[in-house]
Scaffold this motif. Structure first.
Motif, PDB file in Angstrom:
ATOM      1  N   LYS A  72       0.829  -1.203   0.000  1.00  0.00           N
ATOM      2  CA  LYS A  72       0.000   0.000   0.000  1.00  0.00           C
ATOM      3  C   LYS A  72       0.860   1.248   0.000  1.00  0.00           C
ATOM      4  O   LYS A  72       0.619   2.196  -0.764  1.00  0.00           O
ATOM      5  CB  LYS A  72      -0.916  -0.033   1.209  1.00  0.00           C
ATOM      6  N   GLU A  73       1.901   1.292   0.872  1.00  0.00           N
ATOM      7  CA  GLU A  73       2.747   2.473   0.969  1.00  0.00           C
ATOM      8  C   GLU A  73       3.540   2.692  -0.316  1.00  0.00           C
ATOM      9  O   GLU A  73       3.728   3.829  -0.762  1.00  0.00           O
ATOM     10  CB  GLU A  73       3.701   2.348   2.161  1.00  0.00           C
ATOM     11  N   GLU A  74       4.032   1.600  -0.920  1.00  0.00           N
ATOM     12  CA  GLU A  74       4.799   1.727  -2.156  1.00  0.00           C
ATOM     13  C   GLU A  74       3.930   2.277  -3.298  1.00  0.00           C
ATOM     14  O   GLU A  74       4.377   3.117  -4.093  1.00  0.00           O
ATOM     15  CB  GLU A  74       5.381   0.381  -2.548  1.00  0.00           C
ATOM     16  N   CYS A  75       2.698   1.810  -3.387  1.00  0.00           N
ATOM     17  CA  CYS A  75       1.803   2.294  -4.447  1.00  0.00           C
ATOM     18  C   CYS A  75       1.516   3.787  -4.274  1.00  0.00           C
ATOM     19  O   CYS A  75       1.570   4.573  -5.243  1.00  0.00           O
ATOM     20  CB  CYS A  75       0.504   1.500  -4.436  1.00  0.00           C
ATOM     21  N   GLU A  76       1.199   4.193  -3.033  1.00  0.00           N
ATOM     22  CA  GLU A  76       0.873   5.590  -2.804  1.00  0.00           C
ATOM     23  C   GLU A  76       2.076   6.486  -3.053  1.00  0.00           C
ATOM     24  O   GLU A  76       1.967   7.530  -3.699  1.00  0.00           O
ATOM     25  CB  GLU A  76       0.365   5.769  -1.383  1.00  0.00           C
ATOM     26  N   LYS A  77       3.241   6.093  -2.546  1.00  0.00           N
ATOM     27  CA  LYS A  77       4.445   6.911  -2.687  1.00  0.00           C
ATOM     28  C   LYS A  77       4.837   7.034  -4.156  1.00  0.00           C
ATOM     29  O   LYS A  77       5.152   8.136  -4.645  1.00  0.00           O
ATOM     30  CB  LYS A  77       5.577   6.311  -1.870  1.00  0.00           C
ATOM     31  N   HIS A  78       4.795   5.936  -4.883  1.00  0.00           N
ATOM     32  CA  HIS A  78       5.205   5.958  -6.289  1.00  0.00           C
ATOM     33  C   HIS A  78       4.227   6.796  -7.136  1.00  0.00           C
ATOM     34  O   HIS A  78       4.648   7.597  -7.986  1.00  0.00           O
ATOM     35  CB  HIS A  78       5.282   4.521  -6.820  1.00  0.00           C
ATOM     36  N   TYR A  79       2.939   6.638  -6.880  1.00  0.00           N
ATOM     37  CA  TYR A  79       1.942   7.359  -7.670  1.00  0.00           C
ATOM     38  C   TYR A  79       2.022   8.865  -7.403  1.00  0.00           C
ATOM     39  O   TYR A  79       1.951   9.688  -8.328  1.00  0.00           O
ATOM     40  CB  TYR A  79       0.541   6.839  -7.346  1.00  0.00           C
ATOM     41  N   MET A  80       2.149   9.268  -6.137  1.00  0.00           N
ATOM     42  CA  MET A  80       2.213  10.677  -5.800  1.00  0.00           C
ATOM     43  C   MET A  80       3.498  11.313  -6.331  1.00  0.00           C
ATOM     44  O   MET A  80       3.493  12.473  -6.748  1.00  0.00           O
ATOM     45  CB  MET A  80       2.126  10.865  -4.287  1.00  0.00           C
ATOM     46  N   LYS A  81       4.595  10.554  -6.342  1.00  0.00           N
ATOM     47  CA  LYS A  81       5.870  11.115  -6.761  1.00  0.00           C
ATOM     48  C   LYS A  81       5.947  11.287  -8.267  1.00  0.00           C
ATOM     49  O   LYS A  81       6.383  12.335  -8.767  1.00  0.00           O
ATOM     50  CB  LYS A  81       7.002  10.217  -6.268  1.00  0.00           C
ATOM     51  N   HIS A  82       5.506  10.256  -9.000  1.00  0.00           N
ATOM     52  CA  HIS A  82       5.749  10.253 -10.446  1.00  0.00           C
ATOM     53  C   HIS A  82       4.542  10.703 -11.276  1.00  0.00           C
ATOM     54  O   HIS A  82       4.725  11.115 -12.431  1.00  0.00           O
ATOM     55  CB  HIS A  82       6.171   8.858 -10.905  1.00  0.00           C
ATOM     56  N   PHE A  83       3.328  10.650 -10.735  1.00  0.00           N
ATOM     57  CA  PHE A  83       2.147  10.992 -11.532  1.00  0.00           C
ATOM     58  C   PHE A  83       1.406  12.238 -11.031  1.00  0.00           C
ATOM     59  O   PHE A  83       0.586  12.787 -11.766  1.00  0.00           O
ATOM     60  CB  PHE A  83       1.168   9.811 -11.557  1.00  0.00           C
ATOM     61  N   ILE A  84       1.674  12.656  -9.798  1.00  0.00           N
ATOM     62  CA  ILE A  84       1.000  13.845  -9.264  1.00  0.00           C
ATOM     63  C   ILE A  84       1.962  15.007  -9.131  1.00  0.00           C
ATOM     64  O   ILE A  84       1.693  16.109  -9.637  1.00  0.00           O
ATOM     65  CB  ILE A  84       0.338  13.539  -7.910  1.00  0.00           C
ATOM     66  N   ASN A  85       3.082  14.792  -8.468  1.00  0.00           N
ATOM     67  CA  ASN A  85       4.036  15.867  -8.183  1.00  0.00           C
ATOM     68  C   ASN A  85       5.187  15.921  -9.170  1.00  0.00           C
ATOM     69  O   ASN A  85       6.172  16.614  -8.928  1.00  0.00           O
ATOM     70  CB  ASN A  85       4.595  15.703  -6.769  1.00  0.00           C
ATOM     71  N   ASN A  86       5.101  15.231 -10.265  1.00  0.00           N
ATOM     72  CA  ASN A  86       6.162  15.237 -11.266  1.00  0.00           C
ATOM     73  C   ASN A  86       6.018  16.497 -12.123  1.00  0.00           C
ATOM     74  O   ASN A  86       5.035  16.641 -12.849  1.00  0.00           O
ATOM     75  CB  ASN A  86       6.063  13.993 -12.139  1.00  0.00           C
ATOM     76  N   PRO A  87       6.947  17.469 -12.072  1.00  0.00           N
ATOM     77  CA  PRO A  87       6.805  18.701 -12.869  1.00  0.00           C
ATOM     78  C   PRO A  87       6.839  18.430 -14.372  1.00  0.00           C
ATOM     79  O   PRO A  87       6.229  19.153 -15.145  1.00  0.00           O
ATOM     80  CB  PRO A  87       8.000  19.553 -12.414  1.00  0.00           C
ATOM     81  N   LEU A  88       7.560  17.381 -14.798  1.00  0.00           N
ATOM     82  CA  LEU A  88       7.603  17.054 -16.224  1.00  0.00           C
ATOM     83  C   LEU A  88       6.219  16.634 -16.716  1.00  0.00           C
ATOM     84  O   LEU A  88       5.741  17.087 -17.759  1.00  0.00           O
ATOM     85  CB  LEU A  88       8.620  15.933 -16.476  1.00  0.00           C
ATOM     86  N   PHE A  89       5.533  15.790 -15.956  1.00  0.00           N
ATOM     87  CA  PHE A  89       4.184  15.358 -16.327  1.00  0.00           C
ATOM     88  C   PHE A  89       3.195  16.521 -16.278  1.00  0.00           C
ATOM     89  O   PHE A  89       2.321  16.633 -17.109  1.00  0.00           O
ATOM     90  CB  PHE A  89       3.716  14.240 -15.401  1.00  0.00           C
ATOM     91  N   ALA A  90       3.376  17.397 -15.270  1.00  0.00           N
ATOM     92  CA  ALA A  90       2.455  18.525 -15.140  1.00  0.00           C
ATOM     93  C   ALA A  90       2.542  19.432 -16.360  1.00  0.00           C
ATOM     94  O   ALA A  90       1.520  19.856 -16.916  1.00  0.00           O
ATOM     95  CB  ALA A  90       2.745  19.299 -13.861  1.00  0.00           C
ATOM     96  N   SER A  91       3.774  19.767 -16.783  1.00  0.00           N
ATOM     97  CA  SER A  91       3.918  20.625 -17.954  1.00  0.00           C
ATOM     98  C   SER A  91       3.422  19.940 -19.214  1.00  0.00           C
ATOM     99  O   SER A  91       2.814  20.560 -20.087  1.00  0.00           O
ATOM    100  CB  SER A  91       5.382  21.045 -18.114  1.00  0.00           C
ATOM    101  N   THR A  92       3.673  18.629 -19.303  1.00  0.00           N
ATOM    102  CA  THR A  92       3.199  17.894 -20.477  1.00  0.00           C
ATOM    103  C   THR A  92       1.682  17.867 -20.534  1.00  0.00           C
ATOM    104  O   THR A  92       1.073  18.111 -21.590  1.00  0.00           O
ATOM    105  CB  THR A  92       3.753  16.464 -20.454  1.00  0.00           C
TER     106      THR A  92
END
Length: 437
Positions: free
Chosen positions: A98-118
């Motif tokens: 559970k912790e790994e899924c939440e941490k990975h999703y928040m880091k790479h899909f929510i707070n990722n500035p590259l994804f946000a700009s894209t």
């Protein structure tokens, strides 16, 4: 999902990663499982020595500890279970906590500035695409609803807004109500009944044809159609009136193009005539042409004044004829009647009567609601502001109802001197408060 991929060409089993894709065969892609590939399976044009690709998702994309397959599984689990239900997401993935899924999703899909700009660029591109291709919404005009047996209702040929239909040949079915085809009919009677049915069909076709012409050419709102006609010069309006009977032969677009082409021809002929006049006067540039137009306008004004004065001198011996001439000139709305004081002077000396002075509006109720032009009108017509405001409101309301107003209708609404009514009517037309019918 192996069920989303085509089966293996060799054993028809569902493909699981890793599997092999032939780089020379296809489309459709030629896929083999590892067992069939190791046996050297061949089918039609596919040979065992063809180049191939290893298809697998067992490689990192965003994190060294997460494979591409796990990234896809995480996104599918979040979509199925909902954002924030990390325990259900981990249960569906089976490979991460559970912790790994939440941490990975928040880091790479929510707070990722590259994804946000894209994502922002994709959103802006999508909005720009919709802005270029979308059709703006415009509310349709409410169809006119004239009262029964009114002037507008007669002009619209009996249009009934509640039915969105026209009162045209509504009794065509009466000829068929008593017709009954029976076996005992003679040949002549049977042929007569068939002829009546054919006549009924022809009347139906004519009814639909007329409705189609009215609908395609936009003749339902007749007043609006007439206002559009007035944008053309007078000569083109006469042509428009003459060629209107041929509109049923041409389509609406073709008919409008025909009229527009004649309007363009008229403008070109007028421009050519103006240029020929400049050339005859020896003018070779547009700066001199503007000076020529200004001087020509001044000469025309002086010539008009001399003509008016000579006309007055002809009638000066007859006081009644002079009075009629002054009344007629007062009804003409031109800026060239600057010799009116001279005419009034001649009139006062010839008839022994003096014209009434302008009305003093000081202290009269309603004066503060008038603009300068309206005050000048009330002074010259000798009309109190309160009465003028009532007459103006009545004329404007009637014009909005009818889509236009004629002088005869204005005189029927305002029970005052006809000359005053004419001056008020012309003033409201000139200032844009009402339009002519």
């Amino acid at each position: 999902d192996p069920f989303d991929k085509p089966p293996c060409r060799g054993c028809s089993s569902y493909l699981t990663e890793p599997y092999v894709k032939c780089a020379e065969c296809g489309p459709p892609p030629f896929l083999l499982c590892l067992q069939c590939f190791t046996r050297g399976f061949e089918y039609k044009k596919h040979q065992s020595d063809h180049t191939y690709e290893i298809m697998t998702s067992d490689f990192p994309v965003l994190d060294p500890n997460w494979t591409a397959q796990e990234e896809m599984s995480l996104l599918e689990a979040v979509m199925d279970c909902g954002f924030g239900n990390w325990q259900d997401v981990a249960n569906q993935m089976c490979t991460k906590s559970k912790e790994e899924c939440e941490k990975h999703y928040m880091k790479h899909f929510i707070n990722n500035p590259l994804f946000a700009s894209t994502l922002l660029n994709l959103k802006q591109a999508e909005e720009a695409q919709h802005h270029e291709t979308a059709i703006p919404f415009h509310s349709a005009d409410d169809p006119p609803r004239p009262t029964f047996d009114s002037l507008l209702s007669r002009d619209m040929a009996g249009y009934m807004p509640a039915r969105a239909d026209f009162e045209f040949d509504n009794y065509a079915e009466w000829d068929l109500r008593d017709i009954d085809f029976v076996e005992d009919d003679s040949d002549i009677l049977h042929a007569l009944k068939i002829a009546v049915v054919d006549i009924y069909h022809s009347r139906l076709k004519e009814r639909q044809r007329r409705k189609k012409i009215i609908r395609d050419h936009g003749l339902i709102n007749l007043r609006k159609f007439q206002i559009l006609e007035r944008r053309y010069p007078k000569e083109v309006q006469e042509l428009y009136e003459t060629m209107r009977r041929f509109a049923r032969i041409l389509g609406p677009v073709e008919h409008d193009k025909f009229i527009e082409s004649h309007a363009l021809e008229f403008e070109l002929r007028r421009e050519i005539k103006r240029l020929q006049e400049y050339r005859a006067a020896g003018i070779t540039n547009f700066c001199s042409a503007r000076t020529y137009d200004h001087l020509k306008k001044s000469r025309d004004e002086e010539r008009l004044k001399r003509t008016m004065l000579s006309e007055v001198l002809q009638y000066i011996q007859d006081s009644s004829a002079c009075q009629q001439w002054l009344s007629r000139q007062a009804d003409i709305n031109t800026p060239h009647l600057q010799s009116a004081p001279i005419l009034q002077h001649f009139l006062s000396h010839s008839t022994g009567r003096r014209s009434a002075p302008p009305l003093n509006l000081t202290g009269l109720p309603g004066t503060e609601k008038l603009n300068e032009k309206e005050k000048e009108l009330c002074q010259m017509v000798r009309l109190v502001p309160g009465a003028y405001l009532e007459y103006k409101a009545a004329l404007v309301n009637e014009c909005n109802k009818q889509g236009g107003l004629r002088l005869a209708q204005a005189r029927a609404l305002i029970k005052i001197d006809v000359n005053k009514t004419r001056k008020i009517y012309d003033f409201l037309i000139r200032e844009g408060y009402i339009t002519k019918a």
